[in-house]
Design an enzyme around this catalytic site. Sequence first.
Site, PDB file in Angstrom:
ATOM      1  N   GLU A   7      -3.241  -0.245   8.106  1.00  0.00           N
ATOM      2  CA  GLU A   7      -2.384   0.041   8.671  1.00  0.00           C
ATOM      3  C   GLU A   7      -2.441  -0.716  10.086  1.00  0.00           C
ATOM      4  OE1 GLU A   7      -1.144   3.976   9.049  1.00  0.00           O
ATOM      5  OE2 GLU A   7      -1.511   4.393   7.025  1.00  0.00           O
ATOM      6  N   ASN A  57      -7.325   1.900   9.910  1.00  0.00           N
ATOM      7  CA  ASN A  57      -5.684   1.819  10.648  1.00  0.00           C
ATOM      8  C   ASN A  57      -5.920   1.679  11.933  1.00  0.00           C
ATOM      9  OD1 ASN A  57      -5.113   2.471   7.983  1.00  0.00           O
ATOM     10  ND2 ASN A  57      -4.179   4.477   8.233  1.00  0.00           N
ATOM     11  N   HIS A  74      -2.650  10.996   0.954  1.00  0.00           N
ATOM     12  CA  HIS A  74      -2.241  10.574   2.579  1.00  0.00           C
ATOM     13  C   HIS A  74      -1.356  11.754   3.085  1.00  0.00           C
ATOM     14  CE1 HIS A  74      -0.865   7.182   5.295  1.00  0.00           C
ATOM     15  NE2 HIS A  74      -0.406   8.126   5.979  1.00  0.00           N
ATOM     16  N   TYR A  96      -4.128   1.017  15.457  1.00  0.00           N
ATOM     17  CA  TYR A  96      -2.870   0.836  16.294  1.00  0.00           C
ATOM     18  C   TYR A  96      -3.208   0.674  17.902  1.00  0.00           C
ATOM     19  CZ  TYR A  96      -0.402   2.845  12.226  1.00  0.00           C
ATOM     20  OH  TYR A  96       0.178   3.095  11.205  1.00  0.00           O
ATOM     21  N   ARG A 133       0.805  -1.140   0.125  1.00  0.00           N
ATOM     22  CA  ARG A 133       0.152   0.089   0.118  1.00  0.00           C
ATOM     23  C   ARG A 133       1.113   1.177  -0.036  1.00  0.00           C
ATOM     24  NH1 ARG A 133      -2.521   2.858   4.720  1.00  0.00           N
ATOM     25  NH2 ARG A 133      -3.601   4.568   3.829  1.00  0.00           N
ATOM     26  N   GLU A 169      -7.169   8.464   6.840  1.00  0.00           N
ATOM     27  CA  GLU A 169      -7.480   9.137   8.212  1.00  0.00           C
ATOM     28  C   GLU A 169      -7.731  10.556   7.977  1.00  0.00           C
ATOM     29  OE1 GLU A 169      -4.175   8.416  10.871  1.00  0.00           O
ATOM     30  OE2 GLU A 169      -4.300   6.317  10.523  1.00  0.00           O
TER      31      GLU A 169
HETATM   32  C1  GBH Z   1      -0.986   6.717  10.905  1.00  0.00           C
HETATM   33  O1  GBH Z   1      -1.330   7.625  11.740  1.00  0.00           O
HETATM   34  C2  GBH Z   1      -0.615   7.240   9.555  1.00  0.00           C
HETATM   35  O2  GBH Z   1      -1.657   6.970   8.614  1.00  0.00           O
HETATM   36  C3  GBH Z   1       0.686   7.178   9.374  1.00  0.00           C
HETATM   37  O3  GBH Z   1       1.250   7.936   8.329  1.00  0.00           O
HETATM   38  C4  GBH Z   1       1.766   7.104  10.433  1.00  0.00           C
HETATM   39  O4  GBH Z   1       3.000   7.239  10.413  1.00  0.00           O
HETATM   40  C5  GBH Z   1       1.398   5.977  11.376  1.00  0.00           C
HETATM   41  O5  GBH Z   1      -0.123   5.872  11.566  1.00  0.00           O
HETATM   42  C6  GBH Z   1       2.213   6.042  12.612  1.00  0.00           C
HETATM   43  O6  GBH Z   1       1.975   7.232  13.369  1.00  0.00           O
HETATM   44  O7  GBH Z   1      -2.833  13.864  19.184  1.00  0.00           O
HETATM   45  O8  GBH Z   1      -3.695  12.470  21.142  1.00  0.00           O
HETATM   46  O9  GBH Z   1      -5.159  13.096  19.154  1.00  0.00           O
HETATM   47  C7  GBH Z   1      -1.577   7.146  12.984  1.00  0.00           C
HETATM   48  C8  GBH Z   1      -2.728   7.507  13.865  1.00  0.00           C
HETATM   49  C9  GBH Z   1      -3.950   8.944  14.887  1.00  0.00           C
HETATM   50  C10 GBH Z   1      -1.882   8.491  15.428  1.00  0.00           C
HETATM   51  C11 GBH Z   1      -4.019  10.247  15.953  1.00  0.00           C
HETATM   52  C12 GBH Z   1      -1.712   9.862  16.402  1.00  0.00           C
HETATM   53  C13 GBH Z   1      -2.959  11.324  17.343  1.00  0.00           C
HETATM   54  C14 GBH Z   1      -3.203  11.119  18.922  1.00  0.00           C
HETATM   55  N1  GBH Z   1      -2.850   8.654  14.647  1.00  0.00           N
HETATM   56  N2  GBH Z   1      -3.009  10.328  16.924  1.00  0.00           N
HETATM   57  S1  GBH Z   1      -3.800  12.710  19.457  1.00  0.00           S
END
Ligand code: GBH
Length: 452
Positions: free
Chosen positions: A358, A300, A127, A302, A83, A172
């Site tokens: 992701e 995505n 992105h 995490y 991707r 996102e």
């Molecule tokens: C993804 O975002 C992205 O798509 C990617 O580009 C990036 O490298 C990867 O993950 C790793 O970070 O400020 O407390 O609201 C990750 C998802 C969601 C992580 C929002 C940070 C902000 C937390 N993101 N989050 S807050």
Amino acid sequence: PGTTTLTYDSPFPADFVFGVAAASAQIEGAAFVDGKGESVWDRFARIPGKVHNGDTLDVACDHYHRFDEDFALMASLGIKTYRLSIAWPRIYPNGDGALNPKGLDFYRRLFASMKKHGITPWVTLFHWDLPQALEDRGGWTSRVTVDAFAQYADTVVKAFAQDVKHWITLNEILCFTLLGYGTGSKAPGRVESAKTVNQTYHHALLCHGHGVRAVRQHGGPGAIVGLTDNCSVAVPVTEKPADIAAAKAWFTDRNAQILGAMQAGKYPESFLKRVGADAPDVKPGDFDLISLPTDFLGLNIYSGTFVRAGKAGPEALTHPVNYPRADSTWLRLVPQSIYWSTRFCHEVYGHQALYITENGCGYDDEPVVNGEVTDLHRRDYVRSHLREAHRAIAAGVPLKGYFLWSFIDNYEWEDGYQRRFGIVHCDFKTQVRTPKLSARYYADIIKERRIL
Ligand code: GBH
């Protein structure tokens, strides 16, 4: 969900996709090469104090010049699905207007190399690297960006209809709207009113719709398209029915603005009630685009928020300080997030094809020692999250694939180059690539198609 015959040790279904993911701005470098326009991140990175260490995207992994060797490495690990995203400012340096043929040429060469190495592209149209010229005309607060995106999407889908059959419209929405225009932690770093931020979400949803329309009109036979969302993930504190119901209610409420709106073809009442006078302005016909049927939903995932049934309704809990996490402070280790996010998307919104577009973890110190990076922490992260993907499939959730973020250490936005998410180590001084232990581990899983 129903049940399948998958048991604990079964392989993943034969059509389950294992891939890796990355994004243009984070790996390509060549930020001002071959006519590429400035992006909002190129600008933001140069504002003192915004990005860790003042790191810029100028060189990154130099993937722009090294994609062929990167795809050779990918292929050697048995990775057959990748991707990636296309940099809008390479195609239209000013966002709209004059097309830059060298931008199209680059991706033409890149897709040819992928084909040569037997790797199937999944392509995200956007992105986060918005052309700065569009930001100068209002960026995501303006419908100018919607019109420009429609043209960009048409151009790209037409140009690569032969090469690409899997399209993702946007990555996102929350991150480039709320975090770009609300909190200001991401580019362009603006802090605007709630009303304005809600309008940026609405414009992003319209662009998603144009992306779907472009693929339907120009994608050719067999092309499929969907959104990648980072939904709010609710994990019930216990798996007793009351906590599951509370988690589901919280999930439904928290995802009303994007997933709820797309499904309902209008903003849900719960959302409109919450935002009151800050609701976005909607024009007639907007929701015809926003609610166009898609072929899949990308998620995505995490981390997740624990939710329980409280006396006055669902209660979302803050993670205690000692709760385990990766080096990214937001990245609490909650592997069940994979199971509950996909299950709730299926149950609440009726999605029939879900992909984890992701999943991964970021750490700061991962030195190469004796030619090796023994990232057992990442190996464990991948294993525990795939376990939950497997569990979801066994429970009848239509989860069809998993993309590990990321193939190679790259520009981690405001955290710069310090925060590493790759299964391949990148030495940013020499550009030497070293597959980590987690890359070998993932390669074994892809080969055997089961959790090892
Ligand atoms: C993804 O975002 C992205 O798509 C990617 O580009 C990036 O490298 C990867 O993950 C790793 O970070 O400020 O407390 O609201 C990750 C998802 C969601 C992580 C929002 C940070 C902000 C937390 N993101 N989050 S807050």
